[in-house]
Design a protein around this motif. Sequence first.
Motif, PDB file in Angstrom:
ATOM      1  N   VAL A 203      10.462  -1.785  -5.784  1.00 37.41           N
ATOM      2  CA  VAL A 203       9.864  -1.696  -4.453  1.00 37.41           C
ATOM      3  C   VAL A 203       8.629  -0.805  -4.515  1.00 37.41           C
ATOM      4  O   VAL A 203       8.675   0.285  -5.097  1.00 37.41           O
ATOM      5  CB  VAL A 203      10.853  -1.116  -3.431  1.00 37.41           C
ATOM      6  CG1 VAL A 203      10.199  -1.037  -2.049  1.00 37.41           C
ATOM      7  CG2 VAL A 203      12.112  -1.954  -3.355  1.00 37.41           C
ATOM      8  N   VAL A 204       7.524  -1.265  -3.902  1.00 37.68           N
ATOM      9  CA  VAL A 204       6.289  -0.490  -3.811  1.00 37.68           C
ATOM     10  C   VAL A 204       6.087  -0.127  -2.342  1.00 37.68           C
ATOM     11  O   VAL A 204       5.982  -1.010  -1.485  1.00 37.68           O
ATOM     12  CB  VAL A 204       5.082  -1.282  -4.325  1.00 37.68           C
ATOM     13  CG1 VAL A 204       3.833  -0.406  -4.320  1.00 37.68           C
ATOM     14  CG2 VAL A 204       5.347  -1.831  -5.727  1.00 37.68           C
ATOM     15  N   THR A 205       6.031   1.170  -2.038  1.00 42.38           N
ATOM     16  CA  THR A 205       5.960   1.638  -0.659  1.00 42.38           C
ATOM     17  C   THR A 205       4.815   2.630  -0.497  1.00 42.38           C
ATOM     18  O   THR A 205       4.751   3.630  -1.223  1.00 42.38           O
ATOM     19  CB  THR A 205       7.285   2.309  -0.243  1.00 42.38           C
ATOM     20  OG1 THR A 205       8.359   1.383  -0.406  1.00 42.38           O
ATOM     21  CG2 THR A 205       7.236   2.776   1.193  1.00 42.38           C
ATOM     22  N   GLN A 206       3.932   2.360   0.461  1.00 49.35           N
ATOM     23  CA  GLN A 206       2.894   3.326   0.813  1.00 49.35           C
ATOM     24  C   GLN A 206       3.480   4.421   1.689  1.00 49.35           C
ATOM     25  O   GLN A 206       4.427   4.201   2.445  1.00 49.35           O
ATOM     26  CB  GLN A 206       1.759   2.632   1.566  1.00 49.35           C
ATOM     27  CG  GLN A 206       0.954   1.642   0.734  1.00 49.35           C
ATOM     28  CD  GLN A 206      -0.046   0.890   1.604  1.00 49.35           C
ATOM     29  OE1 GLN A 206       0.356   0.149   2.498  1.00 49.35           O
ATOM     30  NE2 GLN A 206      -1.321   1.092   1.344  1.00 49.35           N
ATOM     31  N   MET A 207       2.899   5.594   1.621  1.00 47.40           N
ATOM     32  CA  MET A 207       3.372   6.747   2.373  1.00 47.40           C
ATOM     33  C   MET A 207       2.297   7.160   3.376  1.00 47.40           C
ATOM     34  O   MET A 207       1.259   7.696   3.000  1.00 47.40           O
ATOM     35  CB  MET A 207       3.699   7.889   1.410  1.00 47.40           C
ATOM     36  CG  MET A 207       4.752   7.522   0.360  1.00 47.40           C
ATOM     37  SD  MET A 207       4.669   8.518  -1.141  1.00 47.40           S
ATOM     38  CE  MET A 207       4.926  10.150  -0.473  1.00 47.40           C
ATOM     39  N   ALA A 208       2.551   6.878   4.663  1.00 42.27           N
ATOM     40  CA  ALA A 208       1.638   7.251   5.748  1.00 42.27           C
ATOM     41  C   ALA A 208       0.209   6.781   5.467  1.00 42.27           C
ATOM     42  O   ALA A 208      -0.742   7.554   5.579  1.00 42.27           O
ATOM     43  CB  ALA A 208       1.677   8.766   5.979  1.00 42.27           C
ATOM     44  N   ALA A 209       0.067   5.528   5.131  1.00 47.83           N
ATOM     45  CA  ALA A 209      -1.258   4.965   4.860  1.00 47.83           C
ATOM     46  C   ALA A 209      -2.004   4.690   6.159  1.00 47.83           C
ATOM     47  O   ALA A 209      -1.416   4.278   7.157  1.00 47.83           O
ATOM     48  CB  ALA A 209      -1.127   3.678   4.060  1.00 47.83           C
ATOM     49  N   THR A 210      -3.323   4.901   6.150  1.00 45.03           N
ATOM     50  CA  THR A 210      -4.114   4.634   7.356  1.00 45.03           C
ATOM     51  C   THR A 210      -4.277   3.139   7.585  1.00 45.03           C
ATOM     52  O   THR A 210      -4.380   2.687   8.727  1.00 45.03           O
ATOM     53  CB  THR A 210      -5.498   5.294   7.240  1.00 45.03           C
ATOM     54  OG1 THR A 210      -6.153   4.828   6.048  1.00 45.03           O
ATOM     55  CG2 THR A 210      -5.367   6.810   7.175  1.00 45.03           C
ATOM     56  N   GLU A 211      -4.337   2.365   6.527  1.00 42.32           N
ATOM     57  CA  GLU A 211      -4.383   0.903   6.618  1.00 42.32           C
ATOM     58  C   GLU A 211      -3.197   0.376   5.810  1.00 42.32           C
ATOM     59  O   GLU A 211      -3.343  -0.052   4.674  1.00 42.32           O
ATOM     60  CB  GLU A 211      -5.707   0.368   6.083  1.00 42.32           C
ATOM     61  CG  GLU A 211      -6.923   0.874   6.854  1.00 42.32           C
ATOM     62  CD  GLU A 211      -8.234   0.369   6.280  1.00 42.32           C
ATOM     63  OE1 GLU A 211      -8.221  -0.680   5.599  1.00 42.32           O
ATOM     64  OE2 GLU A 211      -9.256   1.026   6.496  1.00 42.32           O
ATOM     65  N   SER A 212      -2.048   0.412   6.436  1.00 37.08           N
ATOM     66  CA  SER A 212      -0.821   0.181   5.685  1.00 37.08           C
ATOM     67  C   SER A 212      -0.488  -1.298   5.571  1.00 37.08           C
ATOM     68  O   SER A 212      -0.812  -2.109   6.440  1.00 37.08           O
ATOM     69  CB  SER A 212       0.344   0.915   6.342  1.00 37.08           C
ATOM     70  OG  SER A 212       0.583   0.406   7.639  1.00 37.08           O
ATOM     71  N   MET A 213       0.169  -1.624   4.490  1.00 34.54           N
ATOM     72  CA  MET A 213       0.788  -2.922   4.267  1.00 34.54           C
ATOM     73  C   MET A 213       2.298  -2.707   4.223  1.00 34.54           C
ATOM     74  O   MET A 213       2.773  -1.608   3.928  1.00 34.54           O
ATOM     75  CB  MET A 213       0.307  -3.533   2.956  1.00 34.54           C
ATOM     76  CG  MET A 213      -1.162  -3.946   2.958  1.00 34.54           C
ATOM     77  SD  MET A 213      -1.439  -5.427   3.966  1.00 34.54           S
ATOM     78  CE  MET A 213      -0.750  -6.697   2.882  1.00 34.54           C
ATOM     79  N   PRO A 214       3.086  -3.735   4.503  1.00 33.23           N
ATOM     80  CA  PRO A 214       4.533  -3.568   4.413  1.00 33.23           C
ATOM     81  C   PRO A 214       4.958  -3.236   2.988  1.00 33.23           C
ATOM     82  O   PRO A 214       4.254  -3.587   2.030  1.00 33.23           O
ATOM     83  CB  PRO A 214       5.084  -4.936   4.840  1.00 33.23           C
ATOM     84  CG  PRO A 214       3.967  -5.597   5.580  1.00 33.23           C
ATOM     85  CD  PRO A 214       2.705  -5.089   4.965  1.00 33.23           C
ATOM     86  N   PRO A 215       6.084  -2.557   2.816  1.00 32.64           N
ATOM     87  CA  PRO A 215       6.600  -2.347   1.461  1.00 32.64           C
ATOM     88  C   PRO A 215       6.738  -3.683   0.742  1.00 32.64           C
ATOM     89  O   PRO A 215       7.099  -4.692   1.350  1.00 32.64           O
ATOM     90  CB  PRO A 215       7.959  -1.694   1.696  1.00 32.64           C
ATOM     91  CG  PRO A 215       7.821  -1.027   3.019  1.00 32.64           C
ATOM     92  CD  PRO A 215       6.946  -1.935   3.836  1.00 32.64           C
ATOM     93  N   LEU A 216       6.465  -3.665  -0.551  1.00 30.52           N
ATOM     94  CA  LEU A 216       6.431  -4.893  -1.344  1.00 30.52           C
ATOM     95  C   LEU A 216       7.540  -4.884  -2.378  1.00 30.52           C
ATOM     96  O   LEU A 216       7.690  -3.923  -3.140  1.00 30.52           O
ATOM     97  CB  LEU A 216       5.070  -5.029  -2.037  1.00 30.52           C
ATOM     98  CG  LEU A 216       4.857  -6.269  -2.905  1.00 30.52           C
ATOM     99  CD1 LEU A 216       4.835  -7.524  -2.043  1.00 30.52           C
ATOM    100  CD2 LEU A 216       3.551  -6.140  -3.692  1.00 30.52           C
ATOM    101  N   VAL A 217       8.312  -5.951  -2.426  1.00 26.33           N
ATOM    102  CA  VAL A 217       9.361  -6.121  -3.433  1.00 26.33           C
ATOM    103  C   VAL A 217       8.822  -7.027  -4.531  1.00 26.33           C
ATOM    104  O   VAL A 217       8.319  -8.121  -4.249  1.00 26.33           O
ATOM    105  CB  VAL A 217      10.631  -6.726  -2.812  1.00 26.33           C
ATOM    106  CG1 VAL A 217      11.693  -6.961  -3.878  1.00 26.33           C
ATOM    107  CG2 VAL A 217      11.172  -5.819  -1.716  1.00 26.33           C
ATOM    108  N   VAL A 218       8.896  -6.565  -5.786  1.00 24.70           N
ATOM    109  CA  VAL A 218       8.326  -7.319  -6.908  1.00 24.70           C
ATOM    110  C   VAL A 218       9.352  -7.469  -8.021  1.00 24.70           C
ATOM    111  O   VAL A 218      10.350  -6.739  -8.072  1.00 24.70           O
ATOM    112  CB  VAL A 218       7.058  -6.626  -7.470  1.00 24.70           C
ATOM    113  CG1 VAL A 218       5.997  -6.495  -6.385  1.00 24.70           C
ATOM    114  CG2 VAL A 218       7.400  -5.252  -8.050  1.00 24.70           C
TER     115      VAL A 218
END
Length: 278
Positions: A203-218
């Motif tokens: 799982v790839v998860t951004q932390m409090a991103a200003t232009e966020s994308m949903p967490p990504l499962v790869v």
Amino acid sequence: MDVAVGIVAQRNNERAQALAATLVDTIEREGARVVVDELTGEAVDATAVPVAAMAGRDLVVSIGGDGTLLFVAREVGPTPILGVNLGEVGFLNAVAPDDALAVVTDLVADLEETGTVEGRELARLQATGVDTEWTLEPALNEVVVHGPRRGHGGGATIEIRVDGQQYAESHADGVLVATPTGSTAYNLSEGGPLVHPSADVLVVTQMAATESMPPLVVEPDSELTLTVSGTDTAYAISDGRNRQRLEPPATVSISLADDAVTLVGPQANFLDGLDKLE
């Protein structure tokens, strides 16, 4: 078979030390060779060695919470580990203290008879430098890349690429890549998804991103790179402990580590454990 067992008790925990002493007496009566970690050796009458010296033994028993087991896993790598739970949730430690004696005795008997014990492999992550040569210790939970300090106000611009294609680029507190094991840890607190332990994904998860994308499962064999810029200093951190200072712009490659962690004995009920999460 001459069975060699290591026991690691949670630091400064008298209950863990008492259980360790009981296990030492019982296992030695079964004819196995037993060592304990150095701190436990100060309270228990047993041969004491550094935890790293237990790597390669037939079994290592971790007595404590998930944090204790994470520490043991860092030190002993693929050596089979049994987790005895003295913590609250116990996603990794499935054995109750009252059951520990019977479970460990059965495992030692299996080792004496067959030389092996059945277990479940847990994937670990390896973070390496693309621009400079460095490698962090493998992570059982997650690898995090963030700016000069963790949390709000310490962010950086971080680009995420999967198999060479850009997924996201944004100013953020950080980005983490988690295993299924780590999905219930830092990943969950940052809004990432829960992942069942049997799923073969990352799982790839951004932390409090200003232009966020949903967490990504790869897929676990995906080529993941995190490029950090827009700051003078950044860090790559493995399981919240081992860290590498970065000089942006810098790129970190994250992939599966060669050696997984092997958990033996009864396995925790993942869904039951979710009820204990705060």
